[in-house]
Design an enzyme around this catalytic site. Structure first.
Site, mmCIF file in Angstrom:
data_model
loop_
_atom_site.group_PDB
_atom_site.id
_atom_site.type_symbol
_atom_site.label_atom_id
_atom_site.label_comp_id
_atom_site.label_asym_id
_atom_site.label_seq_id
_atom_site.Cartn_x
_atom_site.Cartn_y
_atom_site.Cartn_z
ATOM 1 N N CYS A 66 0.884 -1.168 0.000
ATOM 2 C CA CYS A 66 0.000 0.000 0.000
ATOM 3 C C CYS A 66 0.922 1.219 0.000
ATOM 4 O O CYS A 66 2.108 1.106 -0.296
ATOM 5 C CB CYS A 66 -0.988 -0.030 1.161
ATOM 6 S SG CYS A 66 -0.252 0.022 2.807
HETATM 7 C C1 RB5 Z 1 -3.946 5.225 0.680
HETATM 8 O O1 RB5 Z 1 -4.047 6.586 0.473
HETATM 9 C C2 RB5 Z 1 -3.043 4.901 1.831
HETATM 10 O O2 RB5 Z 1 -3.631 5.311 3.020
HETATM 11 C C3 RB5 Z 1 -2.774 3.421 1.838
HETATM 12 O O3 RB5 Z 1 -2.216 3.041 0.613
HETATM 13 C C4 RB5 Z 1 -1.806 2.932 2.865
HETATM 14 O O4 RB5 Z 1 -0.647 3.704 2.898
HETATM 15 C C5 RB5 Z 1 -2.317 2.706 4.212
HETATM 16 O O5 RB5 Z 1 -1.579 2.320 5.121
#
Ligand code: RB5
Length: 147
Positions: A66
Site C-alpha cells: 500500500c
Molecule cells: C492510501 O491513500 C493509503 O492510506 C494506503 O495506501 C496505505 O498507505 C495505508 O496504510
C-alpha cells in the site's frame, strides 16, 4: 515457489514493477489486484484475499503493497496463520523469515524505491525459517492468540 501479490492505489505502481521482476526470477505469480489504478480503492479489498490465500497455503509467500505498507500489514495480520510485517531494511527482510517465519512482506509503494524493493524481496524469498526451539516457542505463544 508460488508468490501472491496485492496492492491498493498507493502500491499499484510498485506492484506493476515487481510482478515482471518476480517472473524474471522464475517464480510463479498470482496477482490479487488491483488490476488498475483507482485512487478510491481500499487496501483491505486486495490484501485480505491475499492473506487468506497465504493462510490456506494457496500461495507459498506473499507481498502486499500500500502507500506506506502500514495498512497492508495491519489488515493481513488479522488473518490467522499470516505473519506479515512492513519491511524497510535488508536485515529484517531475511531475519523476519529466519526467526519469525514471516510469510508476507509488506512494502510502502510511496516509501521504498523499486530497486530497494527488489533487493528486499530477494532477501525475503531466499530466507528460510530456522525452526530453532526458541523461535518455535515464541511463535507458539503468538499462535495461541489465534484460537
Ligand atoms: C492510501 O491513500 C493509503 O492510506 C494506503 O495506501 C496505505 O498507505 C495505508 O496504510
Amino acid at each position: 515457489m508460488k508468490i501472491g501479490i496485492a496492492a491498493d492505489h498507493g502500491g499499484y505502481v510498485l506492484k506493476e514493477i515487481i510482478h515482471p521482476f518476480l517472473l524474471s526470477q522464475g517464480l510463479e505469480v498470482v496477482d490479487f489486484g488491483a488490476n488498475e489504478l483507482d485512487n478510491s480503492d481500499d487496501y483491505p479489498d486486495f490484501v485480505l484475499p491475499l492473506a487468506k490465500a497465504v493462510a490456506d497455503k494457496e500461495v507459498d509467500r506473499a507481498i502486499a503493497i500500500c502507500g506506506s505498507g502500514v495498512g497492508a500489514s495491519v489488515a493481513a495480520n488479522k488473518i490467522a496463520g499470516v505473519r506479515a510485517a512492513l519491511i524497510n531494511d535488508h536485515f529484517s527482510a531475511h531475519q523476519g523469515v529466519e526467526d519469525d517465519n514471516l510469510n508476507m512482506l509488506c512494502l510502502g509503494g510511496r516509501v521504498t524505491g523499486y530497486m530497494a524493493a527488489q533487493e528486499l524481496i530477494i532477501a525475503f524469498l531466499n530466507a528460510r525459517f530456522t525452526g530453532e526451539e526458541r523461535h518455535l516457542r515464541r511463535l507458539q505463544k503468538v499462535h495461541l492468540l489465534e484460537k
